[in-house]
Design a protein around this motif. Structure first.
Motif, PDB file in Angstrom:
ATOM      1  N   SER A 103       0.903  -1.152   0.102  1.00 35.61           N
ATOM      2  CA  SER A 103       0.046   0.043   0.023  1.00 35.61           C
ATOM      3  C   SER A 103       0.943   1.467   0.033  1.00 35.61           C
ATOM      4  CB  SER A 103      -0.880  -0.072   1.209  1.00 35.61           C
ATOM      5  OG  SER A 103      -1.816  -0.991   1.234  1.00 35.61           O
ATOM      6  N   LYS A 104       0.358   2.299  -0.828  1.00 33.97           N
ATOM      7  CA  LYS A 104       1.144   3.452  -0.839  1.00 33.97           C
ATOM      8  C   LYS A 104       0.048   4.789  -0.730  1.00 33.97           C
ATOM      9  CE  LYS A 104       5.358   2.244  -3.448  1.00 33.97           C
ATOM     10  NZ  LYS A 104       6.263   2.948  -4.448  1.00 33.97           N
ATOM     11  N   GLN A 105       0.407   5.848  -0.271  1.00 35.72           N
ATOM     12  CA  GLN A 105      -0.390   6.990  -0.461  1.00 35.72           C
ATOM     13  C   GLN A 105       0.638   8.120  -1.145  1.00 35.72           C
ATOM     14  OE1 GLN A 105      -3.375   7.400   0.559  1.00 35.72           O
ATOM     15  NE2 GLN A 105      -3.732   5.876   2.135  1.00 35.72           N
ATOM     16  N   ALA A 106      -0.137   8.997  -2.021  1.00 38.59           N
ATOM     17  CA  ALA A 106       0.397   9.869  -2.546  1.00 38.59           C
ATOM     18  C   ALA A 106      -0.237  11.203  -2.343  1.00 38.59           C
ATOM     19  CB  ALA A 106       0.747   9.839  -4.127  1.00 38.59           C
ATOM     20  N   PRO A 107       0.096  12.118  -1.509  1.00 42.56           N
ATOM     21  CA  PRO A 107      -0.717  13.378  -1.084  1.00 42.56           C
ATOM     22  C   PRO A 107      -1.141  14.175  -2.487  1.00 42.56           C
ATOM     23  CG  PRO A 107       1.537  13.973  -0.634  1.00 42.56           C
ATOM     24  CD  PRO A 107       1.394  12.490  -1.009  1.00 42.56           C
ATOM     25  N   ALA A 108      -2.222  14.916  -2.381  1.00 41.08           N
ATOM     26  CA  ALA A 108      -2.740  15.874  -3.317  1.00 41.08           C
ATOM     27  C   ALA A 108      -1.664  17.007  -3.597  1.00 41.08           C
ATOM     28  CB  ALA A 108      -4.098  16.524  -2.859  1.00 41.08           C
ATOM     29  N   SER A 117      -5.748  13.069  -4.346  1.00 43.46           N
ATOM     30  CA  SER A 117      -4.640  12.234  -3.741  1.00 43.46           C
ATOM     31  C   SER A 117      -4.770  10.795  -4.386  1.00 43.46           C
ATOM     32  CB  SER A 117      -4.488  12.075  -2.168  1.00 43.46           C
ATOM     33  OG  SER A 117      -5.762  11.700  -1.656  1.00 43.46           O
ATOM     34  N   ALA A 118      -3.709  10.249  -4.241  1.00 38.43           N
ATOM     35  CA  ALA A 118      -3.862   8.557  -4.818  1.00 38.43           C
ATOM     36  C   ALA A 118      -3.369   7.666  -3.634  1.00 38.43           C
ATOM     37  CB  ALA A 118      -2.742   8.521  -5.810  1.00 38.43           C
ATOM     38  N   HIS A 119      -4.255   6.517  -3.746  1.00 33.65           N
ATOM     39  CA  HIS A 119      -3.883   5.486  -3.020  1.00 33.65           C
ATOM     40  C   HIS A 119      -3.729   4.019  -3.868  1.00 33.65           C
ATOM     41  CE1 HIS A 119      -4.246   2.859   0.751  1.00 33.65           C
ATOM     42  NE2 HIS A 119      -5.236   2.351   0.137  1.00 33.65           N
ATOM     43  N   ILE A 120      -2.742   3.323  -3.289  1.00 33.09           N
ATOM     44  CA  ILE A 120      -2.353   2.064  -4.047  1.00 33.09           C
ATOM     45  C   ILE A 120      -2.549   1.195  -3.003  1.00 33.09           C
ATOM     46  CG2 ILE A 120      -0.517   0.888  -5.518  1.00 33.09           C
ATOM     47  CD1 ILE A 120      -1.438   3.576  -6.770  1.00 33.09           C
ATOM     48  N   GLN A 121      -3.162   0.076  -3.315  1.00 33.75           N
ATOM     49  CA  GLN A 121      -3.286  -1.187  -2.699  1.00 33.75           C
ATOM     50  C   GLN A 121      -3.118  -2.522  -3.396  1.00 33.75           C
ATOM     51  OE1 GLN A 121      -6.934   0.233  -0.772  1.00 33.75           O
ATOM     52  NE2 GLN A 121      -8.120  -1.286  -1.723  1.00 33.75           N
ATOM     53  N   GLY A 122      -2.928  -3.418  -2.543  1.00 30.19           N
ATOM     54  CA  GLY A 122      -3.005  -4.702  -3.007  1.00 30.19           C
ATOM     55  C   GLY A 122      -4.308  -5.422  -2.900  1.00 30.19           C
ATOM     56  N   THR A 138      -4.760  -2.125  -6.911  1.00 32.93           N
ATOM     57  CA  THR A 138      -5.939  -1.106  -7.318  1.00 32.93           C
ATOM     58  C   THR A 138      -5.064   0.344  -7.061  1.00 32.93           C
ATOM     59  OG1 THR A 138      -7.672  -2.378  -6.678  1.00 32.93           O
ATOM     60  CG2 THR A 138      -8.020  -0.074  -6.714  1.00 32.93           C
ATOM     61  N   ALA A 139      -5.183   1.200  -8.152  1.00 36.94           N
ATOM     62  CA  ALA A 139      -5.003   2.625  -7.983  1.00 36.94           C
ATOM     63  C   ALA A 139      -5.841   3.152  -7.971  1.00 36.94           C
ATOM     64  CB  ALA A 139      -4.106   2.827  -9.273  1.00 36.94           C
TER      65      ALA A 139
END
Length: 198
Positions: free
Chosen positions: A48-53, A78-83, A90-91
């Motif tokens: 999982s990863k988070q990318a701020p706006a 913002s973006a959220h990446i998860q398995g 999923t992005a």
């Protein structure tokens, strides 16, 4: 009964890859943030990863195609990446909600990783084409190849012309290198005699 209004809404893209898929190494989730494209490979697990706006776009890519979502101003996503499972992820674009109604204006691109098409949608999308460490040279060479193709309408001949041009341009370096090798070959017996003697 009353339900609380959610604070965010998200739009997600999923990417899955089979264990024996020969193109599995090319399946990626991507997001453009902080003036750089981040890639997440679809392997056995996706962290999982988070990318701020502000995130400029999110997408899924394969070897030749990409599907991208681009939030339009004034949206600050913002973006959220998860398995999801093995070989899947999923992005998501995550958009804050204020009030009882909301809208998320988006551009969507689904098509080939063709630089001119990607740039026509958004200049940042051309980063989805991964040219590796060769990027600095690849863009001018690709432009030159397209110029040759525009003139002769044959990619085979355009590649041959580009190759000849590169050979001509690098000839001074090649000549110098060959001259140096010949000189080394000429003095090699003397070096060998000195090695044997001392």
């Amino acid at each position: 009964f009353k339900t609380a209004i959610p604070k965010t809404a998200s739009i997600s893209l999923s990417q899955a890859s089979g264990k024996d898929d020969p193109e599995a190494q090319d399946h990626q989730l991507v997001y453009y943030s902080n003036d750089a494209l981040e890639r997440v490979l679809i392997r056995e697990t996706v962290d999982s990863k988070q990318a701020p706006a502000p995130v400029r776009n999110i997408g899924t890519t394969s070897r030749y195609f990409t599907l991208a979502l681009l939030p339009m101003p004034p949206v600050q996503a913002s973006a959220h990446i998860q398995g999801q499972a093995a070989f899947a992820g999923t992005a998501s674009l995550v958009v804050p909600i204020s009030g009882n109604t909301f809208s998320i204006p988006l551009k969507v691109y689904f098509g080939p990783k063709e630089l001119d098409l990607l740039r026509a949608v958004d200049p940042a999308l051309d980063h989805t084409v991964d040219l590796g460490w060769f990027t600095l040279f690849a863009y001018p060479l690709l432009k030159l190849l397209k110029v040759f193709y525009a003139g002769i309408k044959n990619y085979g001949l355009a590649i041959i012309l580009l190759t000849i041009l590169l050979k001509v341009l690098t000839y001074p370096l090649t000549y110098k290198s060959m001259k140096s090798m010949r000189e080394m070959a000429r003095i090699q017996p003397q070096i060998q005699r000195l090695k044997d003697r001392y």
